[in-house]
Scaffold this active site. Structure first.
Site, PDB file in Angstrom:
ATOM      1  N   GLU A 278       0.836  -1.208   0.000  1.00  0.00           N
ATOM      2  CA  GLU A 278       0.000   0.000   0.000  1.00  0.00           C
ATOM      3  C   GLU A 278       0.868   1.255   0.000  1.00  0.00           C
ATOM      4  O   GLU A 278       0.523   2.265  -0.619  1.00  0.00           O
ATOM      5  CB  GLU A 278      -0.940   0.005   1.204  1.00  0.00           C
ATOM      6  CG  GLU A 278      -1.920  -1.162   1.212  1.00  0.00           C
ATOM      7  CD  GLU A 278      -2.728  -1.266  -0.070  1.00  0.00           C
ATOM      8  OE1 GLU A 278      -3.353  -0.271  -0.472  1.00  0.00           O
ATOM      9  OE2 GLU A 278      -2.728  -2.345  -0.684  1.00  0.00           O
ATOM     10  N   TRP A 281       1.906   1.774  -3.477  1.00  0.00           N
ATOM     11  CA  TRP A 281       0.836   2.407  -4.272  1.00  0.00           C
ATOM     12  C   TRP A 281       0.941   3.931  -4.176  1.00  0.00           C
ATOM     13  O   TRP A 281       0.780   4.650  -5.169  1.00  0.00           O
ATOM     14  CB  TRP A 281      -0.544   1.986  -3.760  1.00  0.00           C
ATOM     15  CG  TRP A 281      -1.097   0.747  -4.393  1.00  0.00           C
ATOM     16  CD1 TRP A 281      -1.145  -0.499  -3.850  1.00  0.00           C
ATOM     17  CD2 TRP A 281      -1.712   0.637  -5.692  1.00  0.00           C
ATOM     18  NE1 TRP A 281      -1.748  -1.384  -4.720  1.00  0.00           N
ATOM     19  CE2 TRP A 281      -2.100  -0.713  -5.849  1.00  0.00           C
ATOM     20  CE3 TRP A 281      -1.963   1.542  -6.724  1.00  0.00           C
ATOM     21  CZ2 TRP A 281      -2.729  -1.169  -7.011  1.00  0.00           C
ATOM     22  CZ3 TRP A 281      -2.596   1.075  -7.878  1.00  0.00           C
ATOM     23  CH2 TRP A 281      -2.971  -0.264  -8.011  1.00  0.00           C
ATOM     24  N   TRP A 310     -20.614  10.879 -19.875  1.00  0.00           N
ATOM     25  CA  TRP A 310     -21.004  11.058 -18.477  1.00  0.00           C
ATOM     26  C   TRP A 310     -22.364  11.701 -18.382  1.00  0.00           C
ATOM     27  O   TRP A 310     -22.664  12.626 -19.137  1.00  0.00           O
ATOM     28  CB  TRP A 310     -19.958  11.906 -17.737  1.00  0.00           C
ATOM     29  CG  TRP A 310     -18.585  11.314 -17.756  1.00  0.00           C
ATOM     30  CD1 TRP A 310     -17.483  11.830 -18.398  1.00  0.00           C
ATOM     31  CD2 TRP A 310     -18.160  10.092 -17.137  1.00  0.00           C
ATOM     32  NE1 TRP A 310     -16.399  11.003 -18.207  1.00  0.00           N
ATOM     33  CE2 TRP A 310     -16.781   9.934 -17.438  1.00  0.00           C
ATOM     34  CE3 TRP A 310     -18.792   9.121 -16.364  1.00  0.00           C
ATOM     35  CZ2 TRP A 310     -16.030   8.844 -16.997  1.00  0.00           C
ATOM     36  CZ3 TRP A 310     -18.042   8.034 -15.922  1.00  0.00           C
ATOM     37  CH2 TRP A 310     -16.674   7.910 -16.234  1.00  0.00           C
ATOM     38  N   ASN A 345     -10.671   2.390   3.095  1.00  0.00           N
ATOM     39  CA  ASN A 345     -10.184   2.196   1.728  1.00  0.00           C
ATOM     40  C   ASN A 345     -11.113   1.351   0.853  1.00  0.00           C
ATOM     41  O   ASN A 345     -11.395   1.685  -0.304  1.00  0.00           O
ATOM     42  CB  ASN A 345      -8.800   1.560   1.767  1.00  0.00           C
ATOM     43  CG  ASN A 345      -8.296   1.209   0.375  1.00  0.00           C
ATOM     44  OD1 ASN A 345      -8.318   0.061  -0.034  1.00  0.00           O
ATOM     45  ND2 ASN A 345      -7.904   2.205  -0.379  1.00  0.00           N
ATOM     46  N   TRP A 363     -16.234  11.043 -12.965  1.00  0.00           N
ATOM     47  CA  TRP A 363     -15.411  10.754 -11.792  1.00  0.00           C
ATOM     48  C   TRP A 363     -14.784  12.007 -11.205  1.00  0.00           C
ATOM     49  O   TRP A 363     -14.480  12.062 -10.011  1.00  0.00           O
ATOM     50  CB  TRP A 363     -14.317   9.745 -12.144  1.00  0.00           C
ATOM     51  CG  TRP A 363     -13.434  10.166 -13.286  1.00  0.00           C
ATOM     52  CD1 TRP A 363     -13.653   9.952 -14.609  1.00  0.00           C
ATOM     53  CD2 TRP A 363     -12.208  10.912 -13.200  1.00  0.00           C
ATOM     54  NE1 TRP A 363     -12.641  10.513 -15.366  1.00  0.00           N
ATOM     55  CE2 TRP A 363     -11.744  11.100 -14.522  1.00  0.00           C
ATOM     56  CE3 TRP A 363     -11.455  11.421 -12.148  1.00  0.00           C
ATOM     57  CZ2 TRP A 363     -10.561  11.793 -14.815  1.00  0.00           C
ATOM     58  CZ3 TRP A 363     -10.279  12.105 -12.441  1.00  0.00           C
ATOM     59  CH2 TRP A 363      -9.852  12.281 -13.764  1.00  0.00           C
ATOM     60  N   TRP A 386      -9.438   7.431  -7.987  1.00  0.00           N
ATOM     61  CA  TRP A 386     -10.668   7.710  -8.743  1.00  0.00           C
ATOM     62  C   TRP A 386     -10.579   7.209 -10.172  1.00  0.00           C
ATOM     63  O   TRP A 386     -11.520   6.644 -10.722  1.00  0.00           O
ATOM     64  CB  TRP A 386     -10.998   9.209  -8.695  1.00  0.00           C
ATOM     65  CG  TRP A 386     -11.871   9.495  -7.524  1.00  0.00           C
ATOM     66  CD1 TRP A 386     -11.477   9.901  -6.282  1.00  0.00           C
ATOM     67  CD2 TRP A 386     -13.288   9.322  -7.456  1.00  0.00           C
ATOM     68  NE1 TRP A 386     -12.566   9.996  -5.447  1.00  0.00           N
ATOM     69  CE2 TRP A 386     -13.685   9.647  -6.141  1.00  0.00           C
ATOM     70  CE3 TRP A 386     -14.268   8.923  -8.369  1.00  0.00           C
ATOM     71  CZ2 TRP A 386     -15.029   9.582  -5.730  1.00  0.00           C
ATOM     72  CZ3 TRP A 386     -15.592   8.860  -7.958  1.00  0.00           C
ATOM     73  CH2 TRP A 386     -15.955   9.183  -6.661  1.00  0.00           C
TER      74      TRP A 386
END
Length: 472
Positions: A278, A281, A310, A345, A363, A386
């Site tokens: 993590e 990341w 969208w 998370n 988004w 996102w």
DNA sequence: AGTTGCTTGTG
DNA sequence: ACAAGCAAC
């Protein structure tokens, strides 16, 4: 000897701080923090983050005082005014050098480049250190010499190439001889759109950060792999706010793992190694922001997804923001975010995917809403997450990856405890019924019916993505 | 760091 | 029924 100026930004600590260590090694240090209210507002930071930031600067000021390093405060409303503001401070205190730790998103990187230009032009030294990452963006590249756009090979390369030296803690400076320059009082927060959450939830500063790291690794680290996906359990580190503002460094985290895992990062305890993943990341998304600056300009990482149709759905967006979509796991999570400035998370993935896929709402609107509320709001990780959820981003997230919110709820909150905590109107139901209360129950529960039907929404999202060209 | 629907095997 | 395995989305 002329002092060095250390410019603090999102590195609010005196321990393991590359820029501070470098400056202090050279001689006396004066510290400065710039308040860029208009820029922060333009970037969409919310009350929780700004309040946490201010409290973190206050804590930093106290830590610096113990080293006899005065912290000065100046306003530089936008990043454009930063170079002149810093030059003025340097002249005022007679500094001949500036040190800071680099930030990688586009606006910050440009600001930093202009500062270095301005100082160089003025005959002063300026050094931007790489501090928040083990590898500077550009240092870890694919075999073809490209910036990684997929996490797994990035993480493999990170593990292969990381060295003890890269993760070594920087020396903490000892107290310097007192200067005649005095520390300045902390300026007030600018007027905020929202009221920050109770500050006791997130005590700011290095002390609380170190305590939390220690407690996480002592009690929960070894269970991290098994427990981190369950929002009713405090299974995650809850360190993201501290990492985002640099009250804690990734090196401090990794050194603590090394100490508790027999000197290993990639193997050994499954919980600890999962957590290292993590942390990687976080670094990956810094590299993405630096290497693909379009993502910093509100563009999709995958250019072809810009054509997605969208939906303009204000009531849907409001329902999502306010936690009344009729999907209990989504609503509970959104209420947790708004009430605490933090979201688990697993639920960030569930709620983000619901907005982008089920509601087919851009988004970027969700990204902005998260940044406005998250105490750990940070561009690169937020944007990366996102875009992952929306399948516009890195890591080749297949467009057909659409969470079923009810299945996610049943799998990750099997006893409905998280749902009951945040949706008291459903707490009276048997645990199994909380995941998707039947329509017959809704009127007496004061809980909305689902605003979209899962199967139809899934089909709509699949169709929207299928209409894009390179995806076939 | 996923879900669905279908097939096959088991009771 | 229901679980496990698998392909397709």
């Amino acid at each position: 000897m002329a002092p060095s100026l250390v410019w603090f930004r999102s590195d609010l600590r005196i321990h393991d701080n590359t820029a501070l260590t470098a400056a202090a090694r050279r001689g006396p240090v004066v510290a400065v923090f710039l308040r860029s209210t208009a820029q922060w507002r333009a970037h969409g930071h919310g009350a929780n983050k700004l309040d946490f930031w201010r409290r973190g600067v206050a804590a930093l000021s106290e830590s610096l005082a113990e080293l006899n390093i005065p912290l000065l405060h100046r306003d530089a409303e936008t990043f454009a005014t930063v170079p002149e503001t810093l030059l003025a401070v340097a002249r005022e205190v007679g500094a001949d050098a500036l040190h800071f730790n680099r930030e990688y998103p586009l606006d910050e990187a440009r600001r930093d480049a202009r500062v270095i230009e301005a100082f160089t032009a003025a005959g002063l030294a300026a050094t931007g250190h790489h501090d928040a990452v083990a590898f500077a963006p550009g240092e870890l590249l694919t075999g073809k010499g490209d910036v990684y756009g997929v996490f797994t090979p990035f993480a493999r390369a990170w593990h292969r190439q990381v060295t003890a030296e890269r993760l070594a803690l920087r020396d903490t400076p000892g107290p310097q001889a007192p200067l005649t320059i005095r520390a300045e009082p902390l300026p007030e927060l600018p007027p905020l759109e929202d009221t920050p959450v109770d500050s006791r939830q997130w005590p700011a500063g290095e002390g609380p950060a170190a305590d939390r790291l220690e407690r996480f690794l002592r009690f929960r680290g070894r269970h991290y792999a098994d427990q981190r996906d369950y929002p009713a359990i405090r299974g995650t580190s809850e360190l993201s706010p501290y990492l985002a503002l640099g009250m804690l460094s990734h090196r401090q985290c990794l050194q603590a793992v090394l100490a508790g895992n027999g000197g290993a990062l990639a193997d050994g305890d499954a919980g600890l190694t999962a957590w290292v993943g993590e942390l990687i990341w976080r670094e990956f998304y810094q590299h993405v922001a630096a290497g693909f600056p379009r993502v910093c300009r509100h563009r999709a990482f995958q250019a072809h997804t810009e054509a997605l149709p969208w939906r303009d759905d204000e009531p849907g967006f409001r329902a999502w923001c306010e936690g009344r979509t009729g999907y209990p796991i989504v609503d509970a999570a959104m209420r947790q975010l708004v009430a605490t400035g933090w979201m688990h998370n697993r639920l960030r993935m569930v709620t983000a995917m619901f907005l982008a896929k089920h509601l087919l709402i851009d988004w970027r609107r969700g990204e902005a809403f998260f940044l406005r509320h998250l105490v750990d709001g940070e561009f690169a990780a937020n944007n990366g997450g996102w875009q992952w959820a929306a399948s516009t981003g890195t890591d080749a997230a297949p467009y057909f990856r659409i969470f079923n919110p009810t299945t996610q709820s049943q799998r990750f909150d099997p006893e409905g405890r998280f749902l009951a905590e945040w949706l008291p109107e459903l707490a009276g139901l048997p645990a199994r019924a909380r995941h998707a209360p039947g329509r017959d129950l809704l009127p007496r529960l004061d809980y909305p019916a689902p605003i979209v039907e899962h199967k139809a929404a899934r089909a709509r999202a699949l169709a929207a993505f299928k209409g894009l060209s390179p995806e076939r």
